[in-house]
Design a protein around this motif. Structure first.
Motif, PDB file in Angstrom:
ATOM      1  N   THR A 100      44.015  46.085  21.199  1.00  0.00           N
ATOM      2  CA  THR A 100      43.396  44.758  20.632  1.00  0.00           C
ATOM      3  C   THR A 100      42.349  45.216  19.433  1.00  0.00           C
ATOM      4  N   PHE A 101      41.657  46.493  19.629  1.00  0.00           N
ATOM      5  CA  PHE A 101      40.779  46.998  18.750  1.00  0.00           C
ATOM      6  C   PHE A 101      41.462  47.235  17.568  1.00  0.00           C
ATOM      7  N   GLU A 102      41.470  46.564  16.257  1.00  0.00           N
ATOM      8  CA  GLU A 102      41.920  47.120  15.014  1.00  0.00           C
ATOM      9  C   GLU A 102      41.045  46.991  13.787  1.00  0.00           C
ATOM     10  N   PHE A 103      41.178  47.767  12.767  1.00  0.00           N
ATOM     11  CA  PHE A 103      40.409  47.781  11.527  1.00  0.00           C
ATOM     12  C   PHE A 103      41.014  47.237  10.537  1.00  0.00           C
ATOM     13  N   ALA A 139      45.422  44.305   1.700  1.00  0.00           N
ATOM     14  CA  ALA A 139      44.717  44.770   3.161  1.00  0.00           C
ATOM     15  C   ALA A 139      45.592  45.564   4.156  1.00  0.00           C
ATOM     16  N   HIS A 140      45.007  46.248   4.965  1.00  0.00           N
ATOM     17  CA  HIS A 140      45.767  46.899   5.722  1.00  0.00           C
ATOM     18  C   HIS A 140      44.991  47.033   7.194  1.00  0.00           C
ATOM     19  N   LYS A 141      45.919  46.457   8.010  1.00  0.00           N
ATOM     20  CA  LYS A 141      45.330  46.513   9.570  1.00  0.00           C
ATOM     21  C   LYS A 141      45.775  47.841  10.206  1.00  0.00           C
ATOM     22  N   SER A 142      45.023  48.278  11.072  1.00  0.00           N
ATOM     23  CA  SER A 142      45.527  49.502  12.125  1.00  0.00           C
ATOM     24  C   SER A 142      44.575  49.682  12.963  1.00  0.00           C
ATOM     25  N   ASN A 143      44.862  50.801  13.877  1.00  0.00           N
ATOM     26  CA  ASN A 143      43.769  51.148  15.025  1.00  0.00           C
ATOM     27  C   ASN A 143      43.475  52.405  14.720  1.00  0.00           C
ATOM     28  N   ALA A 144      43.583  52.892  13.423  1.00  0.00           N
ATOM     29  CA  ALA A 144      42.993  54.189  13.042  1.00  0.00           C
ATOM     30  C   ALA A 144      43.268  55.232  14.002  1.00  0.00           C
ATOM     31  N   SER A 145      44.533  55.204  14.447  1.00  0.00           N
ATOM     32  CA  SER A 145      45.196  56.290  15.261  1.00  0.00           C
ATOM     33  C   SER A 145      44.459  56.448  16.679  1.00  0.00           C
ATOM     34  N   THR A 146      43.686  55.543  17.010  1.00  0.00           N
ATOM     35  CA  THR A 146      42.857  55.501  18.258  1.00  0.00           C
ATOM     36  C   THR A 146      44.021  55.311  19.511  1.00  0.00           C
ATOM     37  N   THR A 147      44.939  55.051  19.248  1.00  0.00           N
ATOM     38  CA  THR A 147      45.838  54.972  20.351  1.00  0.00           C
ATOM     39  C   THR A 147      47.073  55.687  19.731  1.00  0.00           C
ATOM     40  N   ARG A 148      48.298  56.268  20.824  1.00  0.00           N
ATOM     41  CA  ARG A 148      49.548  56.640  20.286  1.00  0.00           C
ATOM     42  C   ARG A 148      50.235  56.021  19.440  1.00  0.00           C
ATOM     43  N   PHE A 149      50.379  54.812  19.483  1.00  0.00           N
ATOM     44  CA  PHE A 149      51.053  53.704  18.945  1.00  0.00           C
ATOM     45  C   PHE A 149      50.128  52.964  18.009  1.00  0.00           C
TER      46      PHE A 149
END
Length: 172
Positions: free
Chosen positions: A123-126, A147-157
Motif C-alpha cells: 500500500t505504501f508506494e513512492f 512518472a514512476h510509482k513503486s515501493n522502492a524494493s521495500t517488498t519482494r514484489f
C-alpha cells in the motif's frame, strides 16, 4: 466503472476547491495546481494498462536559490481501472531560458489497486516524476512528464507503473 467516475469527480472537485480558495495574502504565482492526463503502463505483464489522470498542488516555496524553487506538494493519481495513489512530498522546479522549465518531485503515499493485476507490492508506494514544461503568455504552463510509482524494493514484489502525462499548470 462507477468508482472511476466518483474518483474523477472527487479529483475535479478538489482541483476547483484549491483554485477557488487561494488566500489573498500569498505572494502572486507562488503556488500551483496542475492537472494532467495520459497513459499508464504497468511493468507486471498481467497488469491492466490504461488512461491516467493526475492532480498536484504545490505550496509556497520553502527554498529558493537562483532559478530553482523547492516546495512541498500533494498529489492524487487515478488510473482507468480505479487504482489511486495519494501522496505528499517535495517538488522542485528549475526555470530555464525562453520560458522553459524542468519539474521534479518525489512523493511517498498510499496506493490502492482496484484490480489484483495492478498490485504494486504494498500500500505504501513512492511516486517520482520528471517533466519538461513551457510557460504560456497568460501565466499558465504546459508540461510533458514521466512518472514512476513503486515501493522502492521495500517488498519482494515490486513491478512498478510508469505514466506519461500532458499537464496543464495554473499558478496563483
Amino acid at each position: 466503472m462507477a468508482l472511476t467516475h466518483h474518483m474523477t469527480r472527487a479529483a475535479a472537485t478538489l482541483a476547483a476547491a484549491l483554485i477557488a480558495t487561494s488566500a489573498t495574502t500569498a505572494q502572486a504565482d507562488d503556488r500551483e495546481i496542475s492537472i494532467g492526463a495520459g497513459y499508464s503502463d504497468y511493468s507486471y505483464s498481467a497488469g491492466s494498462d490504461g488512461a491516467a489522470f493526475a492532480v498536484q498542488y504545490t505550496f509556497h516555496p520553502f527554498y529558493e536559490r537562483g532559478n530553482f524553487r523547492a516546495r512541498y506538494a500533494t498529489g492524487f493519481d487515478l488510473h482507468e481501472t480505479g487504482d489511486i495513489h495519494v501522496g505528499f512530498g517535495v517538488a522542485g522546479r528549475w526555470d530555464m531560458a525562453n520560458d522553459w522549465f524542468v519539474d521534479v518531485s518525489v512523493m511517498p503515499g498510499l496506493y490502492f489497486e482496484q484490480v489484483p493485476e495492478n498490485d504494486l507490492g504494498s500500500t505504501f508506494e513512492f511516486r517520482s516524476q520528471i517533466g519538461l514544461g513551457k510557460y504560456l503568455a497568460n501565466g499558465n504552463a504546459v508540461s510533458l512528464s514521466l512518472a514512476h510509482k513503486s515501493n522502492a524494493s521495500t517488498t519482494r514484489f515490486n513491478p512498478g507503473v510508469n505514466s506519461l502525462l500532458l499537464r496543464w499548470h495554473h499558478a496563483y
